[in-house]
Scaffold this motif. Structure first.
Motif, PDB file in Angstrom:
ATOM      1  N   TYR A 327       0.840  -1.193   0.000  1.00 52.55           N
ATOM      2  CA  TYR A 327       0.000   0.000   0.000  1.00 52.55           C
ATOM      3  C   TYR A 327       0.878   1.247   0.000  1.00 52.55           C
ATOM      4  CZ  TYR A 327      -3.705   3.297   0.937  1.00 52.55           C
ATOM      5  OH  TYR A 327      -4.579   4.343   0.825  1.00 52.55           O
ATOM      6  N   THR A 328       0.730   2.073  -1.025  1.00 59.87           N
ATOM      7  CA  THR A 328       1.512   3.300  -1.166  1.00 59.87           C
ATOM      8  C   THR A 328       0.623   4.544  -1.193  1.00 59.87           C
ATOM      9  OG1 THR A 328       1.484   3.113  -3.587  1.00 59.87           O
ATOM     10  CG2 THR A 328       3.347   2.100  -2.416  1.00 59.87           C
ATOM     11  N   HIS A 330      -2.530   7.300   0.244  1.00 60.71           N
ATOM     12  CA  HIS A 330      -2.670   8.186   1.397  1.00 60.71           C
ATOM     13  C   HIS A 330      -4.087   8.193   1.955  1.00 60.71           C
ATOM     14  CE1 HIS A 330       1.344   9.710   0.622  1.00 60.71           C
ATOM     15  NE2 HIS A 330       1.008   9.895  -0.640  1.00 60.71           N
ATOM     16  N   GLU A 334      -2.588   5.890   8.818  1.00 61.27           N
ATOM     17  CA  GLU A 334      -1.136   5.731   8.822  1.00 61.27           C
ATOM     18  C   GLU A 334      -0.702   4.295   9.089  1.00 61.27           C
ATOM     19  OE1 GLU A 334       2.804   6.750   8.406  1.00 61.27           O
ATOM     20  OE2 GLU A 334       1.090   8.070   8.054  1.00 61.27           O
ATOM     21  N   TYR A 336      -1.654   1.637   8.004  1.00 66.58           N
ATOM     22  CA  TYR A 336      -1.670   0.776   6.821  1.00 66.58           C
ATOM     23  C   TYR A 336      -0.633   1.182   5.774  1.00 66.58           C
ATOM     24  CZ  TYR A 336      -6.066  -0.911   8.751  1.00 66.58           C
ATOM     25  OH  TYR A 336      -7.022  -1.468   9.581  1.00 66.58           O
ATOM     26  N   HIS A 337       0.024   2.294   5.965  1.00 72.29           N
ATOM     27  CA  HIS A 337       0.994   2.748   4.982  1.00 72.29           C
ATOM     28  C   HIS A 337       2.197   1.804   4.963  1.00 72.29           C
ATOM     29  CE1 HIS A 337      -0.564   7.188   5.020  1.00 72.29           C
ATOM     30  NE2 HIS A 337      -1.521   6.288   4.833  1.00 72.29           N
ATOM     31  N   GLY A 398      -6.036   6.005  -3.819  1.00 73.08           N
ATOM     32  CA  GLY A 398      -5.631   5.307  -2.606  1.00 73.08           C
ATOM     33  C   GLY A 398      -6.594   4.247  -2.135  1.00 73.08           C
TER      34      GLY A 398
END
Length: 418
Positions: A327-328, A330, A334, A336-337, A398
């Protein structure tokens, strides 16, 4: 300097004569590679409304997600397998294990697809399971025994005729004598080194001894890589059974991949795997190991002739971990980033079905990883499958797409915090 979409197709045609044209496949590939029309004028369109779509939406009402997340039907896509989201955000290309590749378009940008039609309808595809994009808009499709290249796919897909080339000609991805109906769903990714990585599942439950040397040499039961002009092929990964999902950690460039493990050893062993590769040539244990540290019956008494890498994460046995993506975006919180989202297709012969869900795997600073369910509910109280997730891909906003080859659908998961 960036290459324009039209220029990309011309560049391939003029600058890459080494990209072979098909001479033994009775389809229109040669015509398309020479920018000639094929006479094909019709698309196959998939109905997006009506009782079938409503039935899928009804199923999605039972899917559980963490607080603040929502799921909805994005598109009805028959036999939907692996996905490649176009870099321009114009279309998503969806492979199948049959003979179609689908182009999915959300024209009004309401985050629900308006149109699903077959891509390049003049071509004859053979298990085009694995599409992947380069950042500059080149679409690659890994078939059972061929790899096709479509420069400027997002530009040309509106027409039945598209610019198309054979990156790996028919019969040269694996020896024709090794073609099988089993474990033929290829996947591909463009790595941070600019090369294309292609998984080659081996066809057996446990590879027989007389196949080991051949398979290791050509990369069956592994992952190969090559330059994007089809040259420089080499075996990057060995010792895997059937990987149908891989991606590169955007922070480190390391390769991570799922692997489906040996059947027939019981309901609860061996575990499935998510693996972490840090350098070329690493071996991941198969067929001496059936999954995790569980030895196969066939090779139980043999000393392992090389150093093996154990999985970064062991998953529940026979859940069939398939497609995955880092996952990249937004949109998600946070936590999950940088996490891995992956699809569990579900068991085929476990006495109590398991899987059929989307998992999230978080990687700690020390490199350790742990996984847990993220979206589930596609198995009902009677043990009946209501859907079977295959792949996960990220849209430009996203949100996530999840493919389901049983329901024939793409789902969209988004976060609204409510």
């Amino acid at each position: 300097m960036k290459t324009t979409l039209i220029g990309a197709a011309i560049w391939v045609a003029l600058a890459l004569p080494a990209v072979a044209q098909s001479t033994d496949v009775p389809d229109n590939l040669e015509k398309l590679g020479n920018f000639r029309t094929t006479g094909t004028t019709d698309f196959t369109y998939v109905e997006q409304d009506g009782p079938y779509a409503e039935g899928i939406r009804k199923t999605l009402e039972r899917i559980t997600l963490p607080p603040g997340f929502r799921i909805g039907l994005y598109a009805v896509v028959p036999d939907a397998r692996h996905m490649a989201v176009g870099p321009q955000g114009i279309a998503t290309f969806v492979g199948t294990r049959k003979d179609k590749v689908w182009a999915v378009t959300d024209r009004n940008k309401d985050r629900i697809a308006d149109e699903v039609k077959d891509f390049a309808p003049s071509l004859t595809f053979a298990i085009p399971n694995g599409p992947c994009f380069s950042k500059d808009g080149f679409l690659y499709i890994a078939e059972q025994n061929r790899v096709l290249l479509f420069p400027a796919a997002e530009f040309f897909y509106e027409s039945p005729d598209v610019a198309a080339f054979s990156l790996v000609p028919q019969g040269e991805l694996i020896p024709p004598g090794e073609e099988s109906y089993n474990h033929t769903a290829r996947v591909c990714r463009i790595g941070p080194d600019g090369r294309i990585y292609i998984s080659l599942g081996q066809p057996f439950n446990v590879t027989p001894r007389d196949k080991l040397e051949l398979y290791r040499e050509i990369g069956i039961g592994g992952i190969i890589r090559m330059k994007t002009d089809g040259t420089g092929r080499e075996v990057y990964t060995t010792g895997i059974r059937n990987s149908v999902g891989h991606d590169f950690d955007p922070a480190t460039g390391d390769l991570w991949f799922t692997d489906n493990q040996v059947d027939g050893m019981g309901d609860d062993i061996p575990p499935g795997e998510i693996n972490h590769q840090t350098e070329m040539g690493q071996h991941f244990g198969y067929p001496w190991y059936g999954g995790g540290d569980v030895r196969t019956d066939d090779y139980a008494d043999e000393e392992i002739p090389l150093e093996e890498v154990m999985p970064a994460v062991e998953t529940v046995a026979h859940a069939a971990d398939l497609g995955m993506t880092f996952y990249t975006g937004h949109m998600f919180p946070e936590e999950y980033h940088g996490a891995i989202f992956s699809a569990q297709h579900g068991s085929w012969n476990r006495t109590e079905p398991i899987g059929a869900r989307v998992m999230v795997t978080r990687i700690a600073e020390d490199g350790s990883a742990s996984t847990e369910p993220f979206a589930e509910g596609w198995i009902d109280a009677n043990g009946e499958y209501l859907g079977r997730p295959v792949d996960v891909a990220q849209l430009r906003d996203g949100s996530l797409l999840v493919s389901d080859d049983m329901a024939g659908a793409l789902y969209r998961i988004w976060y609204d915090g409510m």
